[in-house]
Design an enzyme around this catalytic site. Structure first.
Site, PDB file in Angstrom:
ATOM      1  N   SER A 137      16.007  38.208 -39.090  1.00 58.02           N
ATOM      2  CA  SER A 137      15.568  36.816 -39.074  1.00 58.02           C
ATOM      3  C   SER A 137      15.197  36.348 -40.475  1.00 58.02           C
ATOM      4  O   SER A 137      14.737  37.139 -41.306  1.00 58.02           O
ATOM      5  CB  SER A 137      14.354  36.683 -38.158  1.00 58.02           C
ATOM      6  OG  SER A 137      13.719  35.432 -38.304  1.00 58.02           O
ATOM      7  N   TYR A 187       6.053  38.716 -35.583  1.00 58.52           N
ATOM      8  CA  TYR A 187       7.486  38.651 -35.298  1.00 58.52           C
ATOM      9  C   TYR A 187       8.287  39.037 -36.540  1.00 58.52           C
ATOM     10  O   TYR A 187       9.200  39.866 -36.478  1.00 58.52           O
ATOM     11  CB  TYR A 187       7.868  37.239 -34.841  1.00 58.52           C
ATOM     12  CG  TYR A 187       9.366  37.024 -34.745  1.00 58.52           C
ATOM     13  CD1 TYR A 187      10.104  37.634 -33.741  1.00 58.52           C
ATOM     14  CD2 TYR A 187      10.033  36.196 -35.657  1.00 58.52           C
ATOM     15  CE1 TYR A 187      11.477  37.444 -33.655  1.00 58.52           C
ATOM     16  CE2 TYR A 187      11.391  36.000 -35.563  1.00 58.52           C
ATOM     17  CZ  TYR A 187      12.117  36.621 -34.569  1.00 58.52           C
ATOM     18  OH  TYR A 187      13.467  36.437 -34.486  1.00 58.52           O
TER      19      TYR A 187
END
Length: 347
Positions: A139, A164
């Site tokens: 990501s 995350y």
């Protein structure tokens, strides 16, 4: 550099896609099926967002005779290893994850279980079954506190600002370890704000569309002073498939005294996959308003914990190595999404 990649298009006939009922996993599986591949999809259909949307994606995939689906949680070690080892996949594209930056502040344990434990089980399955190439989702959030633009895979990413992001950085490190120890070819893809039809309902463009259409105000964080590199789903799928067919090789020229984060002595690569353009949030909202045909009522709020001010992908490496080139401008992509949204939700 392309010299450290296998030459030509590698034959990938049988492919495992984890997170196949998810946004990117659905589109990737559909494209692979249309290209004649056999696809096995895995998903646990978790309720992070509406399960009915995931089920509707699956219904479309199950119309293809060369698609098989297994409802499996990747945390289930024995089931994952048995599935991978018994099928002898040519490639595994690992897209399953507990998504969402803000939700990671509320439910951190689910991120460790899904994104780290689950990925470890995938890695173990791949190394024991002779998988030719493991492609996995990372990501843009791994860039964390970095402010140098555009974000480059050759920059250090040791300062995440959400759990995350930390789990995605951990995935990159784990994959590199398996590439170094066991020679498992691994490529990580740092996705930049993916949008489009069948998208994720927790994403801002999806939430904004719903609220604007129902006449409710939208929340604009950091008073709109944010920029994002929006990347249309078709471009993401094009790049992912190109990468899947391009197996990384060891870079014998990698300098251990001056280690480059974007290269390795192992059969491992990491790429940004984005549009290479930053769009201001307020400009994005205006484009969305025009596509919907309705103005939004805006509530301006401070920056949320875990959010970054700007993202923009340096895509030089993926362009040079696999020929990736995004084609969809934001206006066109948003119009396609809004058209799908109105049809799907009958509004």
């Amino acid at each position: 550099m392309a010299i450290h990649l296998s030459k030509g298009r590698n034959k990938m006939d049988r492919i495992l896609v984890t997170g196949a009922a998810g946004f990117i996993g659905f589109h990737l599986s559909m494209r692979l099926l249309k290209e004649g591949a056999e696809v096995v999809g895995v998903d646990n259909l978790n309720p992070y967002y509406e399960v009915s949307l995931k089920e509707d994606r699956l219904k479309l995939l199950e119309e293809h005779e060369h698609f098989a689906f297994y409802k499996v949680s990747l945390e289930q070690r024995e089931e994952v290893e048995r599935l991978v080892e018994s099928n002898r996949f040519d490639a595994v594209v690992h897209l399953a994850a507990q998504a969402g930056v803000r939700y990671s502040l509320e439910n951190p344990h689910s991120y460790v279980q899904s994104n780290i434990v689950g990925f470890l089980n995938v890695l173990e399955g791949c190394r024991h079954s002779g998988v030719k190439h493991l492609v996995f989702a990372s990501s843009s959030s791994v860039y964390g506190a970095n402010r140098k633009m555009p974000f480059s895979v050759h920059d250090n990413v040791d300062h995440p600002i959400s759990l995350y992001a930390a789990t995605k950085k951990a995935d990159e490190l784990m994959a590199h370890t398996y590439a170094a120890l066991y020679g498992l070819p691994c490529t990580g893809l740092r996705f930049f704000t993916v949008y489009g039809p069948w998208g994720r309902p927790d994403m801002a463009y999806f939430v904004f569309t719903k609220l604007i259409l129902t006449g409710k105000p939208i929340k604009v964080y950091n008073y709109g002073k944010m920029k994002r590199d929006f990347t249309y789903i078709d471009d993401i799928i094009d790049g992912t498939i190109k990468v899947m067919h391009t197996i990384p090789r060891k870079n014998k020229r990698w300098d251990r005294k001056k280690p480059d984060p974007g290269a390795s002595f192992a059969p491992y690569r990491i790429y940004n996959i984005g549009n290479n353009q930053s769009v201001n949030l307020l400009t994005f909202i205006e484009i969305l308003e025009k596509a919907i045909g309705k103005k939004a009522e805006r509530i301006f709020l401070p920056l949320q914990p875990g959010d970054v001010l700007e993202t923009r992908a340096n895509i030089t490496d993926i362009q040079q190595d696999v020929g990736f080139l995004p084609k969809t401008i934001l206006k066109q992509g948003i119009e396609k999404f809004v058209c799908w949204y109105k049809e799907y939700y009958n509004c």
